[in-house]
Design a protein around this motif. Structure first.
Motif, short mmCIF file in Angstrom:
data_model
loop_
_atom_site.label_atom_id
_atom_site.label_comp_id
_atom_site.label_asym_id
_atom_site.label_seq_id
_atom_site.Cartn_x
_atom_site.Cartn_y
_atom_site.Cartn_z
N THR A 216 0.83 -1.21 0.00
CA THR A 216 0.00 0.00 0.00
C THR A 216 0.86 1.25 0.00
N PHE A 217 2.02 1.20 0.67
CA PHE A 217 2.92 2.35 0.68
C PHE A 217 3.50 2.59 -0.71
N LEU A 218 3.88 1.52 -1.41
CA LEU A 218 4.47 1.69 -2.73
C LEU A 218 3.53 2.45 -3.66
N VAL A 219 2.25 2.06 -3.65
CA VAL A 219 1.28 2.75 -4.50
C VAL A 219 1.08 4.18 -4.02
N ALA A 220 0.85 4.36 -2.74
CA ALA A 220 0.58 5.70 -2.21
C ALA A 220 1.76 6.63 -2.44
N ASN A 221 2.97 6.16 -2.21
CA ASN A 221 4.14 7.00 -2.40
C ASN A 221 4.25 7.46 -3.85
N ALA A 222 4.02 6.54 -4.79
CA ALA A 222 4.09 6.91 -6.20
C ALA A 222 3.02 7.93 -6.56
N VAL A 223 1.79 7.74 -6.06
CA VAL A 223 0.71 8.69 -6.33
C VAL A 223 1.01 10.04 -5.70
N VAL A 224 1.51 10.03 -4.47
CA VAL A 224 1.86 11.28 -3.78
C VAL A 224 2.91 12.05 -4.58
N ARG A 225 3.97 11.35 -4.97
CA ARG A 225 5.04 12.02 -5.70
C ARG A 225 4.53 12.57 -7.04
N ALA A 226 3.61 11.84 -7.67
CA ALA A 226 3.09 12.28 -8.97
C ALA A 226 2.17 13.49 -8.82
N VAL A 227 1.17 13.38 -7.95
CA VAL A 227 0.15 14.43 -7.87
C VAL A 227 0.67 15.65 -7.11
N ALA A 228 1.25 15.44 -5.94
CA ALA A 228 1.78 16.57 -5.19
C ALA A 228 2.89 17.27 -5.98
N GLY A 229 3.71 16.48 -6.67
CA GLY A 229 4.76 17.08 -7.49
C GLY A 229 4.22 17.94 -8.61
N THR A 230 3.00 17.64 -9.05
CA THR A 230 2.36 18.42 -10.12
C THR A 230 1.73 19.69 -9.60
N VAL A 231 1.00 19.62 -8.48
CA VAL A 231 0.19 20.77 -8.07
C VAL A 231 0.90 21.73 -7.12
N LEU A 232 1.94 21.28 -6.43
CA LEU A 232 2.56 22.16 -5.44
C LEU A 232 3.57 23.11 -6.05
N GLY A 233 4.31 22.67 -7.03
CA GLY A 233 5.22 23.56 -7.75
C GLY A 233 6.31 24.17 -6.89
N GLY A 234 6.61 23.56 -5.75
CA GLY A 234 7.68 24.08 -4.90
C GLY A 234 7.34 25.31 -4.11
N SER A 235 6.09 25.77 -4.19
CA SER A 235 5.75 27.02 -3.49
C SER A 235 4.40 26.94 -2.78
N ARG A 236 3.86 25.73 -2.62
CA ARG A 236 2.59 25.56 -1.94
C ARG A 236 2.73 24.45 -0.91
N ARG A 237 1.78 24.41 0.02
CA ARG A 237 1.90 23.53 1.17
C ARG A 237 1.00 22.31 1.04
#
Length: 359
Positions: free
Chosen positions: A72-93
């Motif tokens: 479950t961590f493997l899937v969640a980590n990949a999804v987190v890195r994909a989606v958060a990496g897209t929407v946060l842009g290094g300047s959002r929380r």
């Protein structure tokens, strides 16, 4: 929050008794066990594992100790890195709600600015996260069944992993997650590994059907994914294909689901998530029994108990039953040029990066 331990801890703080406040928040009523925990907590050499063991059998120690390589961590980590990496842009929380001891919060540390918030009901979990698993995060104790103590639009990304099926007030919870990312800049809400009412699974909780989950998102477009297909992609080549539309039959048959809600089209793409920067140390996966044979280490996959094997046995898709490496192989994992053996075992999660002093 309104738990009695919080009231007792506040009274201790008001009276200048921080040691007693910590004991109250950790929730150890047995004096001998509380003293074991306090001794372990005071020792700067203590490991995550040692403190979890000091918290006693009522704490979910086994689950957390092996969390970094469970399916479950493997899937969640990949999804987190994909989606958060897209929407946060290094300047959002980002915020990780019901985030436990911060294993997935760790995946957000380099993506969230300011540092991600870890929200959980249980103080010992966020205390462990701040000390070991996700140092630098902002831990907050709050109850996911109640309105959350954060301003509208305070975050660009809100997530909950492996916990939503245990939330009773699901509509309130989703409404709060949407409120937290509601602002002029589009964000995303992600719920991973929530159990499916239509298919039995261990620790079933109080799940909904795929359609029931989708109905909770009244004001934000949501897509539902069968976790088994995401898992197969991640194990095969690390990709997260969010262009996929799973059929109703595929969703109905999968024990666990992932929900992603956003108005941003770039979220629903095929992602190859970037690896997080190395901040810990490379160790043999704690699921392996290690037998030294001279300079060689023989490894045997060993589950802590039958219940863990029943729930997380899918890890056999990437973890071999037996493996072997030399000490030089293990040492090379932390270099720019790992040996061929080390590189293969890192790919298969036999060698894994863990926080310092994890076990």
């Amino acid at each position: 929050h309104l738990r009695p331990d919080a009231v007792a801890a506040r009274d201790h703080i008001d009276a200048g008794r921080p040691k007693e406040a910590l004991r109250a928040m950790v929730g150890l009523d047995d004096d001998a066990q509380a003293e074991r925990f306090e001794a372990a907590a005071a020792d700067p050499a203590s490991t995550f594992k040692a403190i979890v063991e000091a918290l006693g059998p009522g704490f979910e120690g086994g689950y957390f100790l092996y969390r970094f390589t469970d399916p479950t961590f493997l899937v969640a980590n990949a999804v987190v890195r994909a989606v958060a990496g897209t929407v946060l842009g290094g300047s959002r929380r980002a915020i990780d709600i019901c985030g436990g001891s911060g294993h997935l919060t760790r995946s957000l540390l380099d993506l969230s600015a300011p540092a991600p918030v870890l929200a959980d009901l249980f103080f010992p979990k966020v205390w462990l996260a701040r000390r070991f698993t996700a140092p630098g995060c902002e831990p907050v104790c709050c109850d996911g069944n109640s309105p959350m103590p954060f301003a509208r639009g305070a975050f660009g990304y809100a997530m909950c992993s492996d916990a939503f099926m245990f939330i009773w007030t699901k509509r309130l919870f989703v409404g709060e997650m949407m409120r937290l990312v509601d602002g002029p800049d589009e964000g995303a809400v992600v719920i991973t590994h929530t159990h499916n009412q239509l298919t039995w699974s261990p620790s079933h909780g109080q799940p909904l059907s795929p359609a029931g989950y989708a109905d909770l998102f009244e004001t934000l477009p949501v897509r539902t994914y069968a976790e088994a297909r995401l898992f197969a992609d991640v194990v095969r080549d690390g990709t997260v294909d969010l262009t996929r539309t799973d059929t109703d039959a595929a969703l109905a048959a999968d024990p666990a689901l992932t929900l992603i809600a956003s108005r941003r089209a770039d979220v629903y793409q095929r992602h190859q998530p970037k690896a997080a920067p190395v901040t810990g140390e490379f160790r043999v996966n704690p699921l392996y029994q290690v037998t030294p044979e001279g300079d060689r280490l023989a490894l045997t996959l060993t589950f802590p108990d039958g219940a863990y094997e029943d729930e997380y046995g899918a890890c056999r898709a990437y973890l071999p039953e037996q493996a072997a490496l030399t000490r030089a192989d293990l040492d090379s994992a932390s270099t720019a040029t790992p040996t061929a053996t080390a590189a293969d075992l890192m790919r298969r999660r036999v060698i894994v990066e863990l926080p310092a002093r994890y076990y």
